[in-house]
Motif scaffolding. Structure first.
Motif, PDB file in Angstrom:
ATOM      1  N   GLU A   5     -32.789  12.737  24.430  1.00 29.11           N
ATOM      2  CA  GLU A   5     -32.391  14.244  24.218  1.00 29.11           C
ATOM      3  C   GLU A   5     -30.967  14.510  23.258  1.00 29.11           C
ATOM      4  O   GLU A   5     -31.474  15.057  22.572  1.00 29.11           O
ATOM      5  N   ALA A   6     -30.721  13.437  24.010  1.00 24.03           N
ATOM      6  CA  ALA A   6     -29.233  13.467  23.196  1.00 24.03           C
ATOM      7  C   ALA A   6     -29.127  13.114  21.434  1.00 24.03           C
ATOM      8  O   ALA A   6     -28.576  13.308  20.634  1.00 24.03           O
ATOM      9  N   LYS A   7     -30.154  11.986  21.362  1.00 16.75           N
ATOM     10  CA  LYS A   7     -30.103  11.826  20.169  1.00 16.75           C
ATOM     11  C   LYS A   7     -31.036  13.051  18.907  1.00 16.75           C
ATOM     12  O   LYS A   7     -31.013  13.235  18.067  1.00 16.75           O
ATOM     13  N   ALA A   8     -32.067  13.805  20.171  1.00 18.35           N
ATOM     14  CA  ALA A   8     -33.115  14.439  19.055  1.00 18.35           C
ATOM     15  C   ALA A   8     -32.353  15.715  18.259  1.00 18.35           C
ATOM     16  O   ALA A   8     -32.467  16.363  18.037  1.00 18.35           O
ATOM     17  N   HIS A   9     -31.662  15.812  19.634  1.00 14.13           N
ATOM     18  CA  HIS A   9     -30.528  17.664  19.547  1.00 14.13           C
ATOM     19  C   HIS A   9     -29.126  16.678  19.187  1.00 14.13           C
ATOM     20  O   HIS A   9     -27.974  17.972  19.781  1.00 14.13           O
ATOM     21  N   PHE A  10     -28.732  16.624  18.562  1.00 14.27           N
ATOM     22  CA  PHE A  10     -27.574  15.686  18.142  1.00 14.27           C
ATOM     23  C   PHE A  10     -26.274  16.608  17.838  1.00 14.27           C
ATOM     24  O   PHE A  10     -25.446  16.764  18.335  1.00 14.27           O
ATOM     25  N   SER A  11     -26.710  17.666  17.364  1.00 17.05           N
ATOM     26  CA  SER A  11     -26.298  18.421  16.285  1.00 17.05           C
ATOM     27  C   SER A  11     -25.138  19.404  17.290  1.00 17.05           C
ATOM     28  O   SER A  11     -24.583  19.640  17.293  1.00 17.05           O
ATOM     29  N   ASP A  12     -27.015  19.846  18.134  1.00 22.00           N
ATOM     30  CA  ASP A  12     -26.339  21.004  18.930  1.00 22.00           C
ATOM     31  C   ASP A  12     -25.326  20.312  20.439  1.00 22.00           C
ATOM     32  O   ASP A  12     -24.213  20.918  21.225  1.00 22.00           O
ATOM     33  N   VAL A  13     -25.726  19.144  20.552  1.00 24.18           N
ATOM     34  CA  VAL A  13     -24.498  18.067  21.351  1.00 24.18           C
ATOM     35  C   VAL A  13     -22.740  18.451  20.409  1.00 24.18           C
ATOM     36  O   VAL A  13     -22.286  18.648  21.092  1.00 24.18           O
ATOM     37  N   LEU A  14     -22.795  18.280  19.804  1.00 23.82           N
ATOM     38  CA  LEU A  14     -21.451  17.802  18.781  1.00 23.82           C
ATOM     39  C   LEU A  14     -21.516  19.493  18.904  1.00 23.82           C
ATOM     40  O   LEU A  14     -19.551  19.250  19.003  1.00 23.82           O
ATOM     41  N   ARG A  15     -21.447  20.530  18.596  1.00 22.74           N
ATOM     42  CA  ARG A  15     -21.728  21.941  18.964  1.00 22.74           C
ATOM     43  C   ARG A  15     -20.958  22.185  20.404  1.00 22.74           C
ATOM     44  O   ARG A  15     -19.876  22.637  20.623  1.00 22.74           O
ATOM     45  N   GLN A  16     -21.111  21.512  21.359  1.00 21.64           N
ATOM     46  CA  GLN A  16     -20.894  21.440  22.853  1.00 21.64           C
ATOM     47  C   GLN A  16     -19.729  21.157  22.967  1.00 21.64           C
ATOM     48  O   GLN A  16     -18.598  21.070  23.589  1.00 21.64           O
ATOM     49  N   GLU A  44     -18.119  18.610  27.862  1.00 22.76           N
ATOM     50  CA  GLU A  44     -17.989  16.777  27.676  1.00 22.76           C
ATOM     51  C   GLU A  44     -19.425  17.008  28.074  1.00 22.76           C
ATOM     52  O   GLU A  44     -19.967  17.435  29.294  1.00 22.76           O
ATOM     53  N   VAL A  45     -19.722  15.898  27.336  1.00 24.04           N
ATOM     54  CA  VAL A  45     -21.396  15.847  27.425  1.00 24.04           C
ATOM     55  C   VAL A  45     -21.880  13.596  27.804  1.00 24.04           C
ATOM     56  O   VAL A  45     -21.438  13.143  27.304  1.00 24.04           O
ATOM     57  N   ALA A  83     -22.154   6.763  28.578  1.00 27.05           N
ATOM     58  CA  ALA A  83     -21.451   7.129  27.789  1.00 27.05           C
ATOM     59  C   ALA A  83     -20.772   8.700  27.776  1.00 27.05           C
ATOM     60  O   ALA A  83     -21.893   9.241  28.727  1.00 27.05           O
ATOM     61  N   ALA A  84     -20.140   8.911  27.289  1.00 25.05           N
ATOM     62  CA  ALA A  84     -19.117  10.301  27.871  1.00 25.05           C
ATOM     63  C   ALA A  84     -18.556  10.695  25.818  1.00 25.05           C
ATOM     64  O   ALA A  84     -18.103   9.446  25.353  1.00 25.05           O
ATOM     65  N   ILE A  85     -19.427  11.650  25.829  1.00 17.95           N
ATOM     66  CA  ILE A  85     -18.694  12.963  24.405  1.00 17.95           C
ATOM     67  C   ILE A  85     -18.032  13.735  24.596  1.00 17.95           C
ATOM     68  O   ILE A  85     -17.558  14.690  25.301  1.00 17.95           O
ATOM     69  N   ILE A  86     -16.255  13.183  24.418  1.00 18.48           N
ATOM     70  CA  ILE A  86     -15.728  13.604  24.436  1.00 18.48           C
ATOM     71  C   ILE A  86     -14.881  14.683  23.342  1.00 18.48           C
ATOM     72  O   ILE A  86     -14.934  14.041  22.744  1.00 18.48           O
ATOM     73  N   PRO A  87     -14.709  15.902  23.586  1.00 19.14           N
ATOM     74  CA  PRO A  87     -13.378  16.801  22.640  1.00 19.14           C
ATOM     75  C   PRO A  87     -12.278  15.459  21.818  1.00 19.14           C
ATOM     76  O   PRO A  87     -11.641  15.301  22.646  1.00 19.14           O
ATOM     77  N   MET A  88     -11.387  16.042  21.044  1.00 18.91           N
ATOM     78  CA  MET A  88     -11.201  14.869  19.773  1.00 18.91           C
ATOM     79  C   MET A  88      -9.415  15.481  20.598  1.00 18.91           C
ATOM     80  O   MET A  88      -8.543  14.711  21.345  1.00 18.91           O
ATOM     81  N   LYS A  89      -9.290  16.670  21.043  1.00 18.57           N
ATOM     82  CA  LYS A  89      -7.775  16.946  21.863  1.00 18.57           C
ATOM     83  C   LYS A  89      -7.857  16.245  22.483  1.00 18.57           C
ATOM     84  O   LYS A  89      -6.716  16.146  23.924  1.00 18.57           O
ATOM     85  N   THR A  90      -9.298  16.213  23.479  1.00 22.25           N
ATOM     86  CA  THR A  90      -9.236  15.535  24.923  1.00 22.25           C
ATOM     87  C   THR A  90      -8.769  14.312  24.809  1.00 22.25           C
ATOM     88  O   THR A  90      -7.805  13.576  25.638  1.00 22.25           O
ATOM     89  N   TYR A  91      -9.565  13.479  23.723  1.00 21.06           N
ATOM     90  CA  TYR A  91      -9.294  12.292  23.822  1.00 21.06           C
ATOM     91  C   TYR A  91      -8.086  11.418  23.188  1.00 21.06           C
ATOM     92  O   TYR A  91      -7.251  11.027  23.311  1.00 21.06           O
TER      93      TYR A  91
END
Length: 79
Positions: free
Chosen positions: A8-19, A25-26, A38-46
Motif C-alpha cells: 500500500e505504501a508503494k502504491a500510494h507513495f505520493s500520498d504517503v509523502l504528502r502525509q 509519521e508513517v 521502517a518509519a518515514i518521518i519528516p525531515m525537521k524531525t530527523y
C-alpha cells in the motif's frame, strides 16, 4: 502515526509523502503479523534528533598515558 503495509505504501507513495510533509509519521509494515520494518518521518524531525555524544564518561573518570608507554604490534594483537 499511520501504519501501512509495504504494498500500500508503494502504491500510494505520493500520498504517503504528502502525509509526511504535513508532519505525520508513517510506519511501513510487512506480512500478516504487520511487523514494523521502517518509519518515514519528516525531515525537521530527523534533523532535530540529537546526535549521540562520544565520551559519556567525560568528567567521571580520567585516563593517563605515560610518556614511556609503548606496545608492540604483537602485544596489541594478543590482547
Amino acid at each position: 502515526m499511520t501504519e501501512l503495509p509495504i504494498a500500500e505504501a508503494k502504491a500510494h507513495f505520493s500520498d504517503v509523502l504528502r502525509q509526511v510533509e504535513s508532519g505525520e509519521e508513517v510506519i511501513v509494515t510487512r506480512g500478516l503479523k504487520k511487523e514494523a520494518v521502517a518509519a518515514i518521518i519528516p525531515m525537521k524531525t530527523y534533523r532535530a534528533k540529537k546526535e549521540r555524544k562520544l565520551g559519556t564518561l567525560e568528567g567521571r573518570m580520567r585516563v593517563v598515558f605515560h610518556d614511556d608507554w609503548a606496545m608492540t604490534d604483537e602485544e596489541l594483537l594478543a590482547s
